[in-house]
Design a protein around this motif. Structure first.
Motif, PDB file in Angstrom:
ATOM      1  N   VAL A 314      22.840  13.845 -30.318  1.00 34.69           N
ATOM      2  CA  VAL A 314      22.997  12.446 -29.893  1.00 34.69           C
ATOM      3  C   VAL A 314      21.661  11.876 -29.427  1.00 34.69           C
ATOM      4  O   VAL A 314      21.322  10.716 -29.727  1.00 34.69           O
ATOM      5  N   CYS A 315      20.883  12.659 -28.683  1.00 32.47           N
ATOM      6  CA  CYS A 315      19.562  12.183 -28.251  1.00 32.47           C
ATOM      7  C   CYS A 315      18.662  11.897 -29.446  1.00 32.47           C
ATOM      8  O   CYS A 315      17.941  10.889 -29.470  1.00 32.47           O
ATOM      9  N   LEU A 316      18.702  12.774 -30.439  1.00 27.90           N
ATOM     10  CA  LEU A 316      17.918  12.544 -31.656  1.00 27.90           C
ATOM     11  C   LEU A 316      18.400  11.287 -32.378  1.00 27.90           C
ATOM     12  O   LEU A 316      17.584  10.524 -32.922  1.00 27.90           O
ATOM     13  N   THR A 317      19.697  11.030 -32.356  1.00 29.57           N
ATOM     14  CA  THR A 317      20.240   9.826 -32.989  1.00 29.57           C
ATOM     15  C   THR A 317      19.758   8.571 -32.270  1.00 29.57           C
ATOM     16  O   THR A 317      19.430   7.560 -32.906  1.00 29.57           O
ATOM     17  N   PHE A 318      19.715   8.600 -30.947  1.00 30.57           N
ATOM     18  CA  PHE A 318      19.243   7.439 -30.186  1.00 30.57           C
ATOM     19  C   PHE A 318      17.768   7.156 -30.486  1.00 30.57           C
ATOM     20  O   PHE A 318      17.369   5.996 -30.641  1.00 30.57           O
ATOM     21  N   VAL A 319      16.957   8.205 -30.550  1.00 30.27           N
ATOM     22  CA  VAL A 319      15.534   8.012 -30.851  1.00 30.27           C
ATOM     23  C   VAL A 319      15.365   7.469 -32.267  1.00 30.27           C
ATOM     24  O   VAL A 319      14.563   6.557 -32.511  1.00 30.27           O
TER      25      VAL A 319
END
Length: 450
Positions: A314-319
């Motif tokens: 999810v963090c990678l998706t936000f970035v």
């Protein structure tokens, strides 16, 4: 003075005599121990290949072996190999009627041996062992004590590396149960039965320290197994380890949050700062990808999704979403610029046509043709109809729209996208955090089946 010298001489002589008698008594006592050992373990008197009789000397009953242990240390718990290493003092106790001896009126408490092959030994093995070794520094750390009633105590210090199948679905918010299994290799339950010693069969060192885990509790149980060759006695110790979360909070979760927040800085940069926004987005994306690959390198490739996979994904998706947002802003900015240019061209064309028409009227004032007026007179029916529609529209009640009123302050679509992203991204990330922590912390309590 002479009598004093005589007294000290007599006292010194008496002490020498008593010491000599004590040494002789010790020598005689050790000789008696040797004689007892020769009597019970001499050639032709004891056969270590024969199993001891059962309870009360009954040959057709199984030999009962009581087991207890002392956990000295647990050196490591390896998530990748799914194993753990432990050092323990292992003890077995059983009764062999053939080893009874006279205790010389209670003065001979027990006999000590250091060679295990001189007496019968249970064929116990650790069924989930990967590696193991004895300790021989300075001397072999093993002893056998034979008591007057024929009871035998076997104690040895060993180090083991044991398999520990792990379920990493909740990693790093998980608890793991690692077992230590002991079973008979050749003797079935008709001949040999292992029992836990009454009272406190498993003891753990008080200052046990593990770098990333905490030993919460342990449980002793039985695990007899049936095979084609019979049923075999088995004992097990289940150790419940809780993973220390503070390490992962500092090393993984907080850095990932910081990277996501840094990627939002591009929403506040000017639309024309293309190099700055692209560099920021690409840098945070690569850093997040490196962080994710480093986490996965320390874990085994499993077929299910772990809690840490959800977080990093999810963090990678936000970035990545922040980088795509800039691409959308850039496209909207060019579209706004194109529309502005088209409006400007249209205004220029209208102005040019008006100028041409006025020039034509000035040069040909005598022309007799009807020209359609640009502005209708008040009596014109079309103008009256439009006026009525406007009045009806103005009289209709309007609902105030706060969002539209607020967004109207930003004339271009590209600016509106940036402003909406400044609010949407943090809100969605906060909602994800709420769902993530509530879900996995609640599941951690539910899945504790120990």
């Amino acid at each position: 003075m002479g009598s004093g010298h005589y007294f000290w001489a007599i006292f010194y002589f008496a002490s020498l005599c008593s010491a000599s008698l004590a040494n002789n008594a010790k020598i005689n006592f050790r000789e008696k121990e040797k004689k007892v050992l020769d009597q019970i373990l001499g050639a032709g008197k004891y056969d270590a290949r024969i199993r001891p009789s059962g309870i009360n000397g009954t040959a057709n009953l199984a030999t009962m072996v009581k087991v207890n242990m002392f956990l000295r240390s647990i050196s490591k718990i390896d998530d990748y190999k799914m194993e753990y290493s432990v050092q323990l003092t292992f003890r077995e106790q059983w009764t062999d009627e053939r080893l009874k001896f006279d205790d010389i009126q209670g003065r001979l408490k027990y006999l000590t041996l250091t060679e295990a092959n001189r007496v019968w030994m249970p064929d116990l093995f650790f069924s989930n062992e990967k590696e193991g070794h004895f300790h021989n520094i300075i001397m072999p750390n093993v002893y056998i004590r034979i008591f007057p009633n024929g009871s035998v105590l076997y104690s040895i210090r060993i180090s083991l590396t044991l398999a520990c199948p792990m379920n990493l679905k909740l990693y790093p918010l998980d608890r793991q149960i690692c077992s230590l299994r002991m079973a008979s290799y050749g003797w079935t339950t008709n001949d040999l039965v292992f029992l836990w010693k009454e009272g406190d069969p498993v003891q753990v060192v008080k200052n046990l320290h593990l770098p990333r885990f905490t030993l919460e509790k342990f449980l002793t149980d039985y695990c007899n197994s049936k095979t084609n060759t019979g049923e075999y006695s088995c004992l097990k110790v289940d150790l419940l380890f809780k993973r220390e979360f503070s390490y992962y909070l500092i090393q993984i979760y907080i850095p990932c949050c910081m990277l996501v927040i840094v990627s939002w800085v591009s929403f506040w940069l000017d639309q024309g700062a293309v190099p700055a926004r692209v560099s920021l987005g690409v840098t945070t994306l690569l850093t997040m990808a490196t962080q994710t690959s480093g986490i996965n390198a320390s874990l085994p490739p499993v077929s299910y999704t772990k809690a840490i996979d959800v977080w990093t994904g999810v963090c990678l998706t936000f970035v990545f979403g922040a980088l795509l947002e800039f691409a959308l802003v850039n496209y909207a900015s060019r579209s706004d610029m194109h529309k502005e240019n088209m409006k400007k061209k249209r205004r220029d064309l209208e102005q040019a046509s008006l100028d041409a028409a006025s020039d034509l009227l000035d040069t040909d004032s005598n022309a007799t043709f009807a020209m359609k007026p640009l502005v209708r007179h008040p009596g014109d029916p079309m103008a009256l109809e439009k006026r009525l529609q406007c009045e009806v529209h103005m009289q209709a009640p309007k609902r105030p729209n706060c969002c539209k009123t607020w967004l109207s302050k930003f004339p271009t679509r590209s600016k509106r996208i940036d402003v909406i992203s400044r609010i949407t991204f943090p809100l969605v990330f906060a909602l994800f955090n709420l769902v993530y922590w509530s879900t996995y912390l609640f599941r951690e309590e539910e899945d504790e089946t120990f």
